[in-house]
Design a protein around this motif. Structure first.
Motif: not given
Length: 477
Positions: A335-358
């Motif tokens: 349950q360790i949160i490896v990363d968080y991000e606050v977005f200036q404007s809302r992106p689509a969830d689909q755009e976040l998967l590959i950057p999260s893996i990287e």
């Protein structure tokens, strides 16, 4: 002058030991013992010390010795662990021996709440992100986090505003402008234009709009538009008066008695200019939305005090629209949160998967074996890219597919187990909101939002790292 730690021990500990016979049996929570060791890390203290030294040009070498960086870090962590206000932190630490030990204040004076507010602003969102990354790295070194799994989800952290209506925003604009002009008039006396208080008229208009909004008849709609027109005329009058005040301050007509008070008057003048601009935006959107019926007005302002606020729909029945910022929460094991991000404007969830893996690979040095997310993150391209990056199992459901092979894959045991594990991300978000206050941000501005989310995530990580390390220590013994 900023120091890392208190340089010498006070007489507090021997005195406390003599006063409290059971001093050595102070009841620390299980996670606190191990989290205390994590917070002793020199890298964490150096990050905080470096940020505090930048507050003034010579903070590192001159001036009286301030609160040590170690104490600053621990007080901010304790605040967000307990979800307290700064005033409550000051009160509780002063009265509690365990908190004095945990924060390393011991027998020293507890800093006041206003000082703690300045510390948080001095650290800023960038330093807080570095602190979070260092905490994750320490968890990785202790083998609490191995990086084999990744789950990701998004949520909304609300800004601290009232429910936005066009009439309410117009009322806010008139109230702030009138209040500021009265403050200027108290400082400069009778010079120049006198302020006229139109708040009583505005209050009556707001009450009329509220009453007519309860009715759904055509007559009520017509009457509501008429009242809105009156409210907009009054708002225009207050804005013109504020512009006259700004001009008279610039021309020297409105002058305070001494230079220091004049600096304050000029600051109020700049505030009037800013609020007039925001109120002008509210007038335009009110004209478009209420009078012309354009309910999809693009440049909508939701608050005069939190301009960065967005309206976000996440499909919740209880709360269809949330006003705040979208936040990504990305977890690994334990349950360790490896990363968080606050977005200036809302992106689509689909755009976040590959950057999260990287990002996972960047922080933990390996590509996860398993990636789990909800259906909002699915796309065929995302699945191909994840497998190409080295992910062996991608457990993201596709609700729209009619392919029998796809349905068969989503019914396999590993996929269903991965989805059950993925649901824990929603539980983590719930805990962050309930226990650490991420349901609503109490800090101001976009920087405040990032600090609020970052400190809440750090607090939650320290609790879970502490619990995991405590279990390992118990097994070793």
């Amino acid at each position: 002058m900023i120091v890392a730690r208190y340089q010498q021990r006070s007489i507090y500990e021997p005195l406390a030991r003599s006063v409290l016979p059971d001093y050595s049996k102070l009841i620390w929570e299980r996670w606190m013992v191990e989290a205390d060791r994590v917070l002793e890390d020199e890298g964490l203290v150096e990050l905080v010390q470096g940020a505090l030294e930048k507050r003034r040009p010579l903070s590192r070498v001159r001036g009286r010795i301030g609160t040590p960086a170690e104490v600053v870090l621990r007080l901010l962590v304790l605040k967000h662990v307990r979800n307290w206000s700064y005033e409550v932190v000051e009160r509780e630490v002063r009265a509690n021996v365990v908190y004095r030990e945990f924060t390393r204040i011991r027998g020293e004076k507890v800093p006041d709440a206003k000082t703690m507010v300045r510390w948080g602003k001095a650290l800023g969102p960038k330093v807080i992100r570095k602190i979070h990354e260092r905490v994750v790295a320490l968890g990785h070194q202790a083998k609490v986090v191995r990086g084999q799994k990744l789950r990701v989800d998004t949520t909304v952290v609300e800004t601290n505003i009232h429910y936005p209506t066009d009439s309410g925003l117009l009322g806010d604009g008139v109230r702030v402008l009138t209040r500021t002009m009265k403050s200027i008039e108290r400082e400069v006396g009778q010079a120049g234009t006198r302020v006229r208080d139109r708040m009583r008229s505005v209050k009556y208009r707001l009450i009329e709009i509220g009453r007519s909004a309860r009715e759904r008849t055509e007559q009520a709609k017509v009457r509501r538009k008429q009242v809105y027109c009156k409210l907009m005329v009054t708002t225009h009058q207050v804005m013109r008066q504020a512009e006259i005040f700004v001009r008279e301050i610039g021309e020297g007509i409105k002058q305070a008695a001494d230079p220091l008070r004049q600096i304050l008057v000029e600051a109020w003048g700049r505030s009037l200019t800013r609020v007039v601009g925001l109120t002008q935006r509210v007038l335009k959107q009110t004209e478009a939305r209420v009078l012309k019926g354009d309910t999809h007005y693009k440049d909508k302002l939701f608050s005069l005090f939190a301009e960065h606020t967005e309206a976000i729909r996440k499909g919740k029945a209880a709360k269809p629209t949330e006003f705040g910022k979208m936040v990504k929460i990305q977890e690994a094991e334990q349950q360790i949160i490896v990363d968080y991000e606050v977005f200036q404007s809302r992106p689509a969830d689909q755009e976040l998967l590959i950057p999260s893996i990287e990002r996972h690979q960047e922080l933990l040095g390996k590509v996860p074996v398993l990636v789990a997310a909800d259906a909002g993150f699915f796309s065929a391209e995302n699945e191909r890219e994840a497998i190409r990056a080295g992910v062996k199992r991608v457990a993201i459901p596709n609700r729209r597919s009619r392919d029998p092979a796809r349905h068969k894959k989503q019914k396999e045991r590993w996929f269903r187990r991965a989805q059950r594990w993925r649901v824990g991300c929603e539980g983590r978000i719930s805990v962050l909101k309930r226990r650490h206050g991420l349901v609503r941000c109490r800090y101001l501005g976009m920087d405040g939002m990032e600090r609020w989310v970052g400190l809440g995530v750090i607090a939650d990580n320290l609790i879970h790292i502490g619990k995991a390390m405590a279990v390992k220590a118990a097994k070793a013994n």
